[in-house]
Motif scaffolding. Structure first.
Motif, PDB file in Angstrom:
ATOM      1  N   SER A 404       0.835  -1.203   0.000  1.00 32.11           N
ATOM      2  CA  SER A 404       0.000   0.000   0.000  1.00 32.11           C
ATOM      3  C   SER A 404       0.871   1.254   0.000  1.00 32.11           C
ATOM      4  CB  SER A 404      -0.907   0.004   1.233  1.00 32.11           C
ATOM      5  OG  SER A 404      -1.867  -1.023   1.141  1.00 32.11           O
ATOM      6  N   ALA A 560      -7.162  -1.953  -7.860  1.00 29.98           N
ATOM      7  CA  ALA A 560      -6.334  -1.324  -6.830  1.00 29.98           C
ATOM      8  C   ALA A 560      -6.948  -0.005  -6.431  1.00 29.98           C
ATOM      9  CB  ALA A 560      -4.911  -1.105  -7.336  1.00 29.98           C
ATOM     10  N   ASP A 562      -6.741   3.854  -5.478  1.00 30.97           N
ATOM     11  CA  ASP A 562      -5.900   4.981  -5.875  1.00 30.97           C
ATOM     12  C   ASP A 562      -5.524   5.769  -4.627  1.00 30.97           C
ATOM     13  OD1 ASP A 562      -4.759   7.293  -6.860  1.00 30.97           O
ATOM     14  OD2 ASP A 562      -6.271   7.610  -8.414  1.00 30.97           O
ATOM     15  N   PHE A 612      -5.567  -2.291 -11.682  1.00 32.25           N
ATOM     16  CA  PHE A 612      -4.201  -2.083 -11.204  1.00 32.25           C
ATOM     17  C   PHE A 612      -3.247  -1.800 -12.353  1.00 32.25           C
ATOM     18  CE2 PHE A 612      -0.059  -4.164 -10.311  1.00 32.25           C
ATOM     19  CZ  PHE A 612       0.404  -3.274  -9.356  1.00 32.25           C
ATOM     20  N   GLN A 615      -2.891   1.823 -13.508  1.00 29.28           N
ATOM     21  CA  GLN A 615      -2.506   2.891 -12.578  1.00 29.28           C
ATOM     22  C   GLN A 615      -0.980   3.029 -12.502  1.00 29.28           C
ATOM     23  OE1 GLN A 615      -5.048   3.658  -9.117  1.00 29.28           O
ATOM     24  NE2 GLN A 615      -5.991   1.662  -9.504  1.00 29.28           N
ATOM     25  N   ARG A 618       0.285   6.210 -10.477  1.00 30.79           N
ATOM     26  CA  ARG A 618      -0.409   6.416  -9.206  1.00 30.79           C
ATOM     27  C   ARG A 618       0.212   5.536  -8.117  1.00 30.79           C
ATOM     28  NH1 ARG A 618      -3.076  10.873  -9.707  1.00 30.79           N
ATOM     29  NH2 ARG A 618      -4.474  10.290  -7.978  1.00 30.79           N
ATOM     30  N   THR A 620      -0.756   3.030  -5.155  1.00 29.77           N
ATOM     31  CA  THR A 620      -1.920   2.152  -5.090  1.00 29.77           C
ATOM     32  C   THR A 620      -1.896   1.277  -3.840  1.00 29.77           C
ATOM     33  OG1 THR A 620      -0.767   0.455  -6.386  1.00 29.77           O
ATOM     34  CG2 THR A 620      -2.146   2.023  -7.603  1.00 29.77           C
TER      35      THR A 620
END
Length: 791
Positions: A404, A560, A562, A612, A615, A618, A620
């Protein structure tokens, strides 16, 4: 709780009660559709239509065009005494592994030519082969390579190490052989490139280069006894056994088969042949190519032991070591089996691993087709391989982290050239290679990627139109057929799918069962249309060791949360999910695009979810701790107690050293040799390698003091000393005794070492010339609580 996550065993086995039955036995037990051996349609017979997979191919094509062959050939020419035609690239291409990228690049060019018909890629492949032939001719003995080696501070031609090997001077250190970084791994890539140029580009010069190089290598190993061969193989060597198996397949010369079988790394492969899992704590991607070599040998010799080892390895890795995106390994190594929940870090899922696992899957599937093998293939191909590339730039991620708050780090075009850049050039040149397969008079559709296919054996041309992996509907049209024919079309029904429906020319047909095929055998005519619908729903999947740690999926796509832009730090706690019925706490935002949001169940705040793999820019969260209300209340109490403990320790602290962070190391005057900053599980640290050290100046004050160091509990084979002003106060061994956790060790500082001082020099160094130190994830000097009580 009403919510019951679906675990990986259910995904792969179809029923939890049969989870431990070997995969290939389950196929018979569960009555799966049986097919004879299968082979994919040639890549040149498949053309991709608009999809994320075509986007990846086109981004990769641009990158392949941007690279300059002469720069990748630099070391090959200088090694042969020829003037280079281009400056050497940076990154790994400026290290002793130089040349590995050329093999990958040659394969990628050949694949791209087959996948797209790009004649510029073929021209470049042909040029590279000609240059390799010229360099080999200049050597005059079959040698051709781009790697170098280090002798102390001197960098010299890698060819020099082979005379040493033949004399029995073998210094094998895992990734270093006599001062060279994985030379046989490097050659494995070169052989693969030469074979692909032969097969896919029709280049007639490539195989003679491979044969001459093979003779040079065979001469090296001929001078060694079997124990010495094993010593050489202790250094990562890729799939050099596969290289010689393939050379035998192409030349029929038994010399190469004998060498391929001799290059069997017994330490790793013998346990697999016996059905024993000896994978924990060994480098993951080092092993997969060796197993692919066994698979290729089985195809040539029929020896069942090689097939058994390959199958056992595949089943074990998929079941016991793989994450939800299909990738495996943490910090490049296999941890203990079935400990996924304890290894969700920023260093999960090296991309080369999935590249090689997909290659192995193709071999195993070809022997005995099983739809569930493509459940795994689709999982890794969609969620890891697509995530591995940024189609906006064509660049690649080495690791695809799942912790995370983590984000992917992508390569630079000309200054990295990691192994995962090389495998990335290949992966994204061949997205059509496993869509369509043939087994006798049956065409199997294993991946639902928009494409066309020319099935030459039946004179048939198919067109597949779909928005999958987001859209539920797949439309297949028989666009060309010379005359009506009888054959079968087998459509994979994914193991996650319930309620599939199927029509032929609008007439409903049986849709098969999840984890198997819907088989349509009939007389086909040009213009026939097949429509398959695979309903997608939101579902959860737990880790293989902890049902409370869950990930979310929609159809084949891993979702996932954001957590913000990748260029901004994430400093909050890892989000959690609190609900009696987890899935009821999600609402669609755009389900057709895989976008959802939570409604009151996320902590500390609601979250937005998206695929996922998309991204890429990003931060995640993929895995979440899940609680019911009572469990969350207990978690909060435990969290508050830990915060109170940390505040008390901070109050008693005299000096805190955040190793691996630039400013704290400068503030403490850190000096080091052969030492590197590391980051693991969001914590910064520092190690010291053989003959190295690190030291810094720490503040102290009068009274009893303790030095406390933090370590990761699964470090192994580390032994190091801790010194205060040159005096050893402790020797620390790290032996994996605290699995799944960081742990601290307190070292009381002798009073005579701090008397009359306001600072001391703290030093960490390996205890001898064969071991390493740390990593150490922070050091603290504090007053023990007992001293305060006494005062």
């Amino acid at each position: 709780m009403h919510h019951r996550p679906i675990d990986r065993r259910t995904l792969l086995a179809g029923t939890a009660s049969l989870a431990l039955v070997p995969l290939f036995a389950r196929a018979a037990l569960l009555g799966r559709t049986a097919f004879a051996r299968a082979a994919p349609l040639p890549l040149s017979a498949v053309r991709l239509l608009e999809s994320p997979f075509l986007d990846a191919v086109e981004a990769n094509r641009s990158y392949l065009h941007a690279l300059e062959p002469d720069r990748l050939l630099h070391n090959f020419r200088t090694s042969a005494g020829l003037a280079p035609k281009g400056a050497v690239y940076g990154g790994w291409e400026s290290d002793t592994i130089a040349g590995h990228s050329l093999g990958h690049y040659l394969t990628a060019l050949s694949l791209m030519y087959a996948q797209t018909g790009d004649t510029e890629c073929k021209r470049r492949a042909d040029y590279i082969v000609s240059e390799l032939a010229a360099a080999q001719a200049a050597h005059g003995d079959g040698y051709v390579a781009g790697f170098t080696r280090k002798r102390g501070d001197i960098v010299e031609d890698g060819k020099l190490l082979f005379a040493e090997l033949k004399r029995g001077d073998i210094r094998s250190m895992g990734f270093d052989l006599n001062g060279c970084w994985v030379p046989f791994y490097n050659w494995h890539k070169l052989f693969a490139g030469l074979f692909d140029a032969t097969t896919l580009c029709g280049n007639e010069k490539a195989l003679p280069v491979a044969v001459a190089l093979g003779a040079y290598i065979d001469d090296v190993f001929a001078a060694l006894d079997d124990d010495q061969v094993q010593q050489v193989l202790d250094c990562e060597h890729g799939g050099i056994n596969e290289s010689f198996a393939e050379l035998h397949a192409r030349t029929k010369d038994p010399r190469w088969l004998r060498l391929a079988e001799r290059l069997r790394h017994r330490k790793v492969l013998d346990p697999l042949s016996e059905g024993r899992d000896a994978l924990p704590w060994i480098h993951a991607n080092t092993q997969i190519p060796k197993v692919i070599g066994l698979a290729r040998l089985h195809e040539l010799t029929g020896k069942p032991g090689d097939a058994d080892a390959a199958r056992f390895f595949w089943e074990t890795v998929v079941r016991d070591y793989s994450y939800v995106i299909g990738g495996n390994a943490d910090r490049e190594y296999f941890p203990a089996p079935r400990t996924i929940s304890k290894h969700i870090t920023e260093q999960t899922c090296e991309s080369c691993n999935s590249y090689n696992m997909l290659k192995l899957t193709r071999h195993l599937y070809g022997w005995r087709p099983d739809a569930r093998m493509f459940d795994y293939y689709e999982r890794a191909h969609t969620n890891h391989i697509l995530a591995h590339q940024d189609p906006a730039t064509g660049m690649f991620a080495y690791m695809v982290p799942l912790m995370s708050g983590s984000a992917r780090e992508f390569s630079k075009p000309f200054d990295d050239f990691w192994c995962c850049v090389g495998s990335g050039m290949e992966s994204h040149a061949k997205h059509g290679d496993s869509v369509w397969w043939q087994s006798g008079d049956t065409l199997l559709v294993n991946l639902y990627i928009a494409s066309t296919a020319d099935w030459a054996e039946q004179g048939a041309g198919f067109r597949m139109e779909t928005a999958y992996p987001f859209g539920e509907r797949i439309d297949l049209t028989l666009e060309t057929l010379d005359r009506p024919r009888d054959f079968a079309l087998a459509l994979r029904i994914p193991g996650w799918c319930e309620g599939a429906s199927l029509t032929v020319n609008g007439t409903p047909m049986p849709a098969g069962t999840p984890g198997d095929y819907a088989v349509l055998r009939r007389r086909w005519t040009k213009g026939d249309r097949v429509a398959l619908t695979l309903p997608m729903r939101l579902r959860s999947e737990s880790t293989n060791d902890d049902a409370s740690i869950v990930a979310l999926l929609h159809g084949p796509v891993v979702l996932a949360a954001d957590l913000g832009p990748a260029d901004q730090p994430f400093e909050g706690p890892a989000p959690a999910l609190v609900a009696a019925d987890l899935l009821a706490g999600f609402a669609p935002v755009d389900a057709a695009a895989g976008k959802f949001r939570t409604i009151g169940i996320a902590r500390p705040a609601d979250l937005h979810f998206a695929p996922f793999f998309q991204q890429r820019d990003r931060r995640t969260a993929v895995y979440f701790r899940s609680f019911d209300d009572a469990g969350w209340a207990r978690e909060q109490v435990a969290f508050a107690a830990e915060q109170a403990r940390q505040r008390d320790l901070a109050r008693r602290s005299v000096d805190v050293m955040n190793l691996g962070e630039m400013q704290p190391e400068r503030d403490h005057g850190l000096t080091a040799k052969n030492s590197y900053a590391v980051t693991y599980r969001g914590r910064h640290g520092r190690d010291a390698r053989t003959f190295g050290f690190f030291e810094y100046r720490a503040k102290i004050r009068p009274g009893p003091l303790v030095l406390q160091a933090t370590y990761w509990g699964e470090e192994r084979n580390k032994l190091f000393d801790i010194l205060i002003d040159g005096t050893k106060i402790a020797t620390q061994a790290l032996d994996g005794a605290h699995p799944g956790d960081f742990f601290t060790v307190d070292y009381p500082i002798p009073a005579d070492l701090i008397q009359g001082k306001d600072s001391v020099l703290v030093r960490f160094q390996p205890a001898n010339d064969t071991t390493r130190c740390g990593p150490v994830f922070g050091v603290r000097i504090f007053t023990p609580a007992s001293a305060e009580t006494t005062a």
